[in-house]
Scaffold this motif. Structure first.
Motif, PDB file in Angstrom:
ATOM      1  N   TRP A 238       8.552  69.773 -17.143  1.00 12.29           N
ATOM      2  CA  TRP A 238       7.346  69.230 -16.528  1.00 12.29           C
ATOM      3  C   TRP A 238       6.180  70.194 -16.662  1.00 12.29           C
ATOM      4  CZ3 TRP A 238       7.324  64.372 -14.314  1.00 12.29           C
ATOM      5  CH2 TRP A 238       8.571  63.784 -14.091  1.00 12.29           C
ATOM      6  N   THR A 239       4.982  69.654 -16.855  1.00 12.59           N
ATOM      7  CA  THR A 239       3.743  70.405 -16.703  1.00 12.59           C
ATOM      8  C   THR A 239       3.264  70.128 -15.290  1.00 12.59           C
ATOM      9  OG1 THR A 239       3.212  70.165 -19.060  1.00 12.59           O
ATOM     10  CG2 THR A 239       1.408  70.749 -17.560  1.00 12.59           C
ATOM     11  N   LEU A 240       3.374  71.128 -14.423  1.00 13.51           N
ATOM     12  CA  LEU A 240       3.160  70.909 -13.006  1.00 13.51           C
ATOM     13  C   LEU A 240       1.698  70.636 -12.684  1.00 13.51           C
ATOM     14  CD1 LEU A 240       5.476  73.589 -11.354  1.00 13.51           C
ATOM     15  CD2 LEU A 240       6.031  71.281 -12.144  1.00 13.51           C
ATOM     16  N   GLY A 241       1.488  69.809 -11.657  1.00 16.74           N
ATOM     17  CA  GLY A 241       0.164  69.619 -11.107  1.00 16.74           C
ATOM     18  C   GLY A 241      -0.130  70.686 -10.072  1.00 16.74           C
ATOM     19  N   ALA A 242      -1.338  70.656  -9.512  1.00 20.85           N
ATOM     20  CA  ALA A 242      -1.747  71.684  -8.560  1.00 20.85           C
ATOM     21  C   ALA A 242      -0.844  71.712  -7.328  1.00 20.85           C
ATOM     22  CB  ALA A 242      -3.197  71.455  -8.155  1.00 20.85           C
ATOM     23  N   ARG A 243      -0.444  70.529  -6.838  1.00 20.15           N
ATOM     24  CA  ARG A 243       0.380  70.496  -5.629  1.00 20.15           C
ATOM     25  C   ARG A 243       1.789  71.029  -5.893  1.00 20.15           C
ATOM     26  NH1 ARG A 243      -1.639  64.515  -3.458  1.00 20.15           N
ATOM     27  NH2 ARG A 243      -3.673  65.246  -2.655  1.00 20.15           N
ATOM     28  N   GLU A 244       2.327  70.745  -7.064  1.00 18.66           N
ATOM     29  CA  GLU A 244       3.644  71.274  -7.408  1.00 18.66           C
ATOM     30  C   GLU A 244       3.565  72.785  -7.632  1.00 18.66           C
ATOM     31  OE1 GLU A 244       3.472  67.081  -7.841  1.00 18.66           O
ATOM     32  OE2 GLU A 244       2.281  68.584  -8.931  1.00 18.66           O
ATOM     33  N   ASP A 245       2.462  73.251  -8.243  1.00 20.23           N
ATOM     34  CA  ASP A 245       2.267  74.701  -8.391  1.00 20.23           C
ATOM     35  C   ASP A 245       2.278  75.380  -7.027  1.00 20.23           C
ATOM     36  OD1 ASP A 245       2.056  74.869 -11.174  1.00 20.23           O
ATOM     37  OD2 ASP A 245      -0.102  74.464 -11.151  1.00 20.23           O
ATOM     38  N   ALA A 246       1.609  74.760  -6.048  1.00 21.57           N
ATOM     39  CA  ALA A 246       1.542  75.344  -4.709  1.00 21.57           C
ATOM     40  C   ALA A 246       2.923  75.385  -4.062  1.00 21.57           C
ATOM     41  CB  ALA A 246       0.569  74.553  -3.844  1.00 21.57           C
ATOM     42  N   ALA A 247       3.725  74.348  -4.269  1.00 17.53           N
ATOM     43  CA  ALA A 247       5.075  74.323  -3.699  1.00 17.53           C
ATOM     44  C   ALA A 247       5.946  75.407  -4.323  1.00 17.53           C
ATOM     45  CB  ALA A 247       5.701  72.947  -3.898  1.00 17.53           C
ATOM     46  N   VAL A 248       5.844  75.582  -5.643  1.00 16.57           N
ATOM     47  CA  VAL A 248       6.603  76.638  -6.321  1.00 16.57           C
ATOM     48  C   VAL A 248       6.166  78.008  -5.804  1.00 16.57           C
ATOM     49  CG1 VAL A 248       6.973  77.788  -8.537  1.00 16.57           C
ATOM     50  CG2 VAL A 248       7.104  75.305  -8.392  1.00 16.57           C
ATOM     51  N   ALA A 249       4.854  78.207  -5.667  1.00 15.41           N
ATOM     52  CA  ALA A 249       4.348  79.487  -5.182  1.00 15.41           C
ATOM     53  C   ALA A 249       4.872  79.786  -3.785  1.00 15.41           C
ATOM     54  CB  ALA A 249       2.824  79.487  -5.190  1.00 15.41           C
ATOM     55  N   ARG A 250       4.964  78.765  -2.939  1.00 12.92           N
ATOM     56  CA  ARG A 250       5.468  78.964  -1.587  1.00 12.92           C
ATOM     57  C   ARG A 250       6.946  79.368  -1.609  1.00 12.92           C
ATOM     58  NH1 ARG A 250       2.869  80.643   2.231  1.00 12.92           N
ATOM     59  NH2 ARG A 250       1.205  79.131   1.738  1.00 12.92           N
ATOM     60  N   LEU A 251       7.749  78.754  -2.478  1.00 16.73           N
ATOM     61  CA  LEU A 251       9.157  79.138  -2.593  1.00 16.73           C
ATOM     62  C   LEU A 251       9.298  80.567  -3.101  1.00 16.73           C
ATOM     63  CD1 LEU A 251      10.817  75.940  -4.137  1.00 16.73           C
ATOM     64  CD2 LEU A 251      10.827  76.682  -1.749  1.00 16.73           C
TER      65      LEU A 251
END
Length: 324
Positions: A238-251
């Motif tokens: 997947w090419t992540l969107g901004a919201r998915e990027d934020a979720a990954v960063a939080r993890l």
């Protein structure tokens, strides 16, 4: 030492609960796991690859070695392994908690959106018991269509040395090819899966964590190395969107042992913030975009030499750089 059958069993490319088990060809994820075993990309890249080299191939590699020794810097083919990325002197490390805050702020308008498919450049080391290690640079572009079909283009190229010959594997034997040589170009018919990493990833951190556990076939919390491997698998699909990027960063901000070290310039010339995890015999470096918190790359470097394989401390065993 495990043989190839042990490695295949450990990879489990076709789990019993897979969507196509016993009923047709391998799905895309199973093909990816087999390719990781065969070609050394992704979480299984540290496995030892055994090649049977022909006399012609040995001659090519020998000639390449002579070129590296005697030719000038403008004529050197792009066959050498990449050096580990260096942290910029005097740069200020950004804590992962702060990076997660930046990613949250960047995701407020929900743009860009999630896109199925990937564009990734990889450098993967192959090792054998009787030949020096070699690094194979590959660029892969996967694009999905509205009817759930998709295409996959794989080319041999090294953006560090544009236009120069590239070491590539053909018919099981490595040799030099022209920059941009097409290794494979395939079109796949419509396919669907409700299992990670093929199913749509959520952008809630808690749900994303469960998604990544399922993608790695685990029911327990992922360790930091396992989380980094899971992020690699996610970005290879997947090419992540901004919201998915934020979720990954939080993890990642909650991951133990992942420490900030400062600014770097990645292998595609992009500025980033680097985070390092020191494991047993290797060091993983995560590179994140300093404004949006998106993952730009992952580097895996040996910290312990293995002379029987020609592996030296400081050798980059694999590297992935994701593009948008």
């Amino acid at each position: 030492m495990p043989d190839e059958l042990d490695l295949l069993r450990g990879a489990n490319p076709v789990p019993a609960d897979g969507p196509h088990f016993g009923d047709g060809p391998l799905d895309h994820d199973a093909e990816r796991r087999l390719n990781q075993l065969l070609y050394g990309s992704g979480p299984f890249s540290r496995r030892r690859t055994r090649w049977t080299w022909s006399l012609a191939t040995i001659a090519v590699v020998a000639a390449t070695a002579l070129t590296l020794l005697f030719a000038g810097p403008n004529t050197t083919p792009a066959v050498a392994a990449p050096r580990p990325l260096l942290v910029q002197a005097g740069s200020t490390p950004v804590p992962l908690a702060r990076m997660a805050e930046l990613a949250d702020a960047a995701a407020e308008d929900g743009s860009p959106k999630l896109l199925k498919g990937t564009h990734v450049q990889t450098w993967s080391m192959g090792m054998s018991e009787d030949k020096p290690p070699i690094t194979l640079p590959v660029e892969r572009v996967v694009r999905w269509q509205a009817d759930a079909s998709h295409t996959e283009l794989v080319v041999a190229t090294d953006p560090r040395h544009p236009g120069r010959p590239v070491l590539s594997e053909g018919d099981g034997e490595p040799g030099l090819v022209e920059d941009g040589h097409v290794i494979s170009e395939q079109t796949f018919g419509p396919s669907w899966s409700d299992a990670p990493p093929e199913s749509t990833p959520p952008h809630d951190p808690g749900r994303l964590e469960a998604y990544l556990q399922e993608a790695q076939y685990q029911s327990t919390a992922l360790t930091t190395p396992e989380l980094l491997d899971a992020v690699r698998v996610l970005l290879d699909h997947w090419t992540l969107g901004a919201r998915e990027d934020a979720a990954v960063a939080r993890l990642l901000a909650d991951a133990e042992g992942l420490r900030p070290v400062g600014g770097v310039t990645d292998r595609l010339g992009r500025p980033g913030q680097a985070y390092v995890y020191d494991g047993h015999g290797s060091r993983q470096m995560l590179i994140m975009e300093p404004v949006t918190g998106a993952v730009l790359g992952l580097e895996n470097t040996a910290t312990t030499a293995e002379p029987e394989w020609g592996l030296k401390a400081g050798d980059v065993m694999d590297y992935s750089a994701w593009m948008r």
